[in-house]
Design a protein around this motif. Sequence first.
Motif, short mmCIF file in Angstrom:
data_model
loop_
_atom_site.label_atom_id
_atom_site.label_comp_id
_atom_site.label_asym_id
_atom_site.label_seq_id
_atom_site.Cartn_x
_atom_site.Cartn_y
_atom_site.Cartn_z
N GLY A 59 65.08 47.09 57.62
CA GLY A 59 64.82 47.90 58.81
C GLY A 59 63.95 49.11 58.52
N SER A 60 63.46 49.21 57.27
CA SER A 60 62.62 50.35 56.90
C SER A 60 61.57 49.90 55.89
CB SER A 60 63.47 51.49 56.32
OG SER A 60 64.03 51.11 55.07
N PHE A 61 60.67 50.82 55.56
CA PHE A 61 59.62 50.54 54.58
C PHE A 61 59.20 51.86 53.94
CE2 PHE A 61 57.70 51.35 58.68
CZ PHE A 61 56.63 52.17 58.41
N GLY A 62 58.61 51.76 52.75
CA GLY A 62 58.16 52.96 52.05
C GLY A 62 56.72 52.81 51.59
N THR A 63 55.88 53.73 52.00
CA THR A 63 54.46 53.65 51.67
C THR A 63 54.08 54.49 50.46
OG1 THR A 63 53.96 55.45 53.21
CG2 THR A 63 53.86 53.21 54.08
N SER A 64 54.95 55.40 50.05
CA SER A 64 54.60 56.35 48.99
C SER A 64 55.25 55.97 47.66
CB SER A 64 55.05 57.76 49.37
OG SER A 64 54.47 58.19 50.59
N ILE A 65 54.55 56.25 46.56
CA ILE A 65 55.15 56.10 45.24
C ILE A 65 55.85 57.41 44.88
CG2 ILE A 65 53.43 54.40 44.53
CD1 ILE A 65 52.14 56.60 42.81
N GLY A 66 56.87 57.31 44.06
CA GLY A 66 57.57 58.50 43.62
C GLY A 66 58.48 59.12 44.67
N ALA A 67 58.96 58.33 45.61
CA ALA A 67 59.85 58.87 46.64
C ALA A 67 61.17 59.27 46.01
CB ALA A 67 60.08 57.84 47.74
N SER A 68 61.68 60.41 46.43
CA SER A 68 62.88 60.97 45.81
C SER A 68 64.10 60.92 46.71
CB SER A 68 62.63 62.42 45.39
OG SER A 68 62.29 63.22 46.51
#
Length: 247
Positions: free
Chosen positions: A80-89
């Motif tokens: 239900g989600s996605f992440g476009t950035s590297i290094g997310a904290s």
Amino acid sequence: TFGTGTGAGNRSDCSLCGAGTFWTGSGASSSLQCILCPAGTYASGVGFRRISECEACQAGSFSSVLGANSSNLCLLCAAGSFGTSIGASDSVQCQLCGTGTFSSGQGELSSSACIQCESGMFSTGMGISNQSGCRSCQAGSFGTGRGASAADGCRPCPAGTYSSSEGGSTMAVCLLCSPGTFSTVEGAVAASNCALCIPGKYNTKSGASSDHSCFFCGPGTYQSARGASVNCTACPSGTFASGSGMG
């Protein structure tokens, strides 16, 4: 590296900073001086000297752990989600799929992973993780477009029709009221919503949306039945009817 004892005789007496840490200086006397890799990164090796040697968690994942020593500590963004950035904290850096869409996969990298609800369905919430979160258009309505984000994406069946089915994706689910009946209501859900023409009137066509479609019997004819779908009966020999709409 660091050395905990005194009088070290050679370089091998200096210990390496452990996995998940680094040290940029020299002369460290304790492992406590080894700096933890920041959240969103990890270091599986030992003896690192620069923060740049802490590897970033890949897009579609995050880690809130300081001093992570393995990529396994980078958790996947939830379905239900996605992440476009590297290094997310933090998990809040995983963006939710928008209304009218869902995604069942973990660790997705972009909004293209968010699948639109099918025609005849809609979703008002964000971050839906499977297709069952898409709700069906109610009986008496239909939806022709994909990715509807509200119930108003479902259009009511027009007057003169009805539908008892949920999740209709075309107006074909709206069935015509039978001859001899009519309905002025939009969004009717059953044939019982189609009213019968009164005695003295008839209607030979399907899908009538007004009682004006029920025609009066002409002079010399009558119709005693409700919901008549055929022309009126002629008065028998020796009788007459001078008015119209005789029942």
